[in-house]
Write an enzyme that holds these catalytic residues in place. Structure first.
Site, short mmCIF file in Angstrom:
data_model
loop_
_atom_site.label_atom_id
_atom_site.label_comp_id
_atom_site.label_asym_id
_atom_site.label_seq_id
_atom_site.Cartn_x
_atom_site.Cartn_y
_atom_site.Cartn_z
NE ARG A 171 37.99 44.61 52.60
CZ ARG A 171 37.29 43.47 52.63
NH1 ARG A 171 36.27 43.35 53.46
NH2 ARG A 171 37.64 42.45 51.88
CB SER A 244 40.80 43.83 47.22
OG SER A 244 40.46 42.48 47.25
CD GLU A 340 40.11 46.51 50.49
OE1 GLU A 340 39.32 45.84 49.81
OE2 GLU A 340 41.02 46.02 51.17
N1 EPU Z 1 36.01 37.51 39.21
C1 EPU Z 1 36.22 37.49 37.85
N2 EPU Z 1 37.42 37.92 37.37
C2 EPU Z 1 38.41 38.35 38.20
C3 EPU Z 1 38.20 38.37 39.59
C4 EPU Z 1 36.97 37.95 40.10
O1 EPU Z 1 35.36 37.11 37.07
O2 EPU Z 1 39.47 38.72 37.69
C5 EPU Z 1 34.72 37.01 39.75
C6 EPU Z 1 34.95 35.68 40.48
O3 EPU Z 1 34.88 34.60 39.61
C7 EPU Z 1 33.81 35.67 41.47
C8 EPU Z 1 33.62 37.15 41.80
O4 EPU Z 1 34.22 37.88 40.73
O5 EPU Z 1 32.64 35.18 40.87
C9 EPU Z 1 34.18 37.53 43.13
O6 EPU Z 1 35.58 37.32 43.15
P1 EPU Z 1 36.40 36.70 44.40
O7 EPU Z 1 35.69 35.55 44.96
O8 EPU Z 1 37.80 36.53 43.96
O9 EPU Z 1 36.33 37.75 45.57
P2 EPU Z 1 36.24 39.30 45.56
O10 EPU Z 1 34.83 39.74 45.81
O11 EPU Z 1 36.86 39.78 44.32
C10 EPU Z 1 36.60 39.72 48.12
C11 EPU Z 1 37.50 40.57 48.98
C12 EPU Z 1 38.86 39.91 49.18
C13 EPU Z 1 38.62 38.54 49.81
C14 EPU Z 1 37.74 37.73 48.85
C15 EPU Z 1 37.43 36.37 49.41
C16 EPU Z 1 36.87 42.87 48.61
C17 EPU Z 1 37.23 44.18 47.97
N3 EPU Z 1 37.70 41.87 48.37
O12 EPU Z 1 37.16 39.70 46.82
O13 EPU Z 1 39.60 40.69 50.10
O14 EPU Z 1 39.84 37.85 50.01
O15 EPU Z 1 36.49 38.43 48.65
O16 EPU Z 1 36.55 36.51 50.48
O17 EPU Z 1 35.87 42.82 49.31
C18 EPU Z 1 41.26 42.37 50.28
O18 EPU Z 1 40.39 43.08 50.80
O19 EPU Z 1 42.46 42.76 50.11
C19 EPU Z 1 40.89 41.06 49.80
C20 EPU Z 1 41.75 40.29 49.14
#
Ligand code: EPU
Length: 344
Positions: A171, A244, A340
């Site tokens: 990012r 995010s 972010e």
């Molecule tokens: N999780 C929870 N509770 C929540 C949210 C997430 O337990 O409320 C757990 C999920 O179950 C999962 C883990 O946390 O095991 C990761 O969550 P998720 O797969 O939703 O992805 P993320 O790491 O939270 C990142 C990016 C997103 C991108 C997704 C999918 C960042 C900051 N965010 O989110 O990017 O869409 O992966 O690849 O790196 C953005 O940057 O605006 C964005 C949406």
């Protein structure tokens, strides 16, 4: 160049925050009839006094929180023309910076240019995608960038950056590290000629398996990812947000092991450089913030990483909520969350 004084920012940021900019400078995009209209507007920009007050380049405003009126000039790039080419090994799309990232993905799917489909439904324009090296479902924009054309706002010089010169990280990029310096106006993206779906992201692989799709087509990848994304994020026409709000924090091994021991349900942490990348969404959820509100700002009930505007919320309310979350996550887990989103 179009000049708007005392302009409302409500339609210019996806949080829907009602602040104003002292001045909005819009550099019109080229058209087929007037191919150099954009550069004429750039010349006009440099003849104006924009550097006498603060200034900032703004994309679709999908990663920004205005906490007060902006007492300077916001510069918006209109350049959106595109063309494709092919050197026999790779395919390329050259796109104006104001083209929406999802629109570029749509074009790539229509042309069967492969490799960008995992970025389906990412908000914002392609210029902003480069600034913050957007990523989703195992792909980052840096994986596609061939060159980035930018104008140095200090002196008007034009530069063509190679992917290496963009200094991309999680990012971040050179352009994010030097705020106010570069105006990105064109990006050349490199695509594969053969389709090899990227299924490295577990939630995506699980969803395809759940649907019984073994060898997904490029279009199926786009459709499934679009649905998966929107199932977790607020619909922009209903609630404002910036996707995010926090980055996933990278911590040392001891911290990672300590949290895992205390909370065996912690999702798999991935190695990132010298440390481990934890899920900020999970930490915020575990800290008890999912679905909560503070003032008129809230934590999205389906994805705790997303802060949203419950209705006519101010930027200060979003920041107050973000700070309360940061404090709790620090206290409960000893982990610092970094936004972010850009806070202005
Ligand atoms: N999780 C929870 N509770 C929540 C949210 C997430 O337990 O409320 C757990 C999920 O179950 C999962 C883990 O946390 O095991 C990761 O969550 P998720 O797969 O939703 O992805 P993320 O790491 O939270 C990142 C990016 C997103 C991108 C997704 C999918 C960042 C900051 N965010 O989110 O990017 O869409 O992966 O690849 O790196 C953005 O940057 O605006 C964005 C949406």
């Amino acid at each position: 160049m179009e000049i708007y004084d005392n302009h409302s920012l409500k339609g210019l940021n996806t949080f829907g925050i009602d602040a104003r900019a002292r001045r909005l400078l819009f550099l019109r995009g080229s058209t087929l009839d007037e191919p150099s209209r954009f550069m004429n507007d750039v010349d006009e920009l440099f003849k104006s006094d924009f550097r006498k007050a603060p200034y900032m380049v703004i994309g679709e405003g999908s990663n920004i929180v205005f906490t007060k009126d902006y007492e300077g000039s916001l510069i918006k790039v209109g350049e959106a023309v595109f063309y494709g080419d092919d050197d026999g090994r790779y395919k390329y799309l050259t796109v104006g910076a104001s083209m929406l990232t999802d629109e570029v993905v749509r074009l790539s799917v229509d042309y069967r240019y492969y490799g960008m489909e995992n970025l389906s439904a990412v908000p914002g324009n392609i210029g902003a995608a480069v600034v913050q090296n957007v990523g989703a479902y195992g792909v980052e924009i840096k994986d596609l960038v061939e060159t980035v054309d930018a104008i140095d706002l200090l002196n008007g010089d034009r530069h063509a950056f190679t992917c290496e010169e963009c200094l991309f990280g999680y990012r971040t990029s050179l352009f994010k590290q030097q705020p106010g310096r570069w105006l990105i106006w064109r990006v050349k993206l490199r695509f594969n000629s053969d389709f090899r779906p990227n299924l490295s992201y577990k939630a995506l692989a699980d969803e395809l398996q759940r649907r019984g799709i073994v060898r997904p087509s490029q279009r199926q990848m786009r459709d499934v990812i679009t649905e998966l994304r929107w199932s977790k994020l607020p619909r922009p026409e209903e609630y404002g947000s910036a996707g995010s709000f926090f980055k996933n924090p990278v911590v040392d091994e001891d911290t990672c092991l300590r949290i895992k021991a205390a909370c065996p349900d912690m999702p798999q942490a991935h190695k990132a450089g010298d440390g481990y990348k934890l899920s900020a969404g999970w930490l915020i959820d575990k800290a008890g913030w999912k679905g909560k509100t503070l003032g008129r700002a809230g934590v999205w009930p389906k994805q705790a990483l997303v802060l949203y505007n419950t209705g006519s919320c101010t930027g200060a309310e979003v920041v107050a909520l973000a700070q309360a979350i940061q404090k709790d996550v620090q206290q409960q887990f000893g982990v610092a969350l970094e936004p972010e989103a850009i806070i202005v």
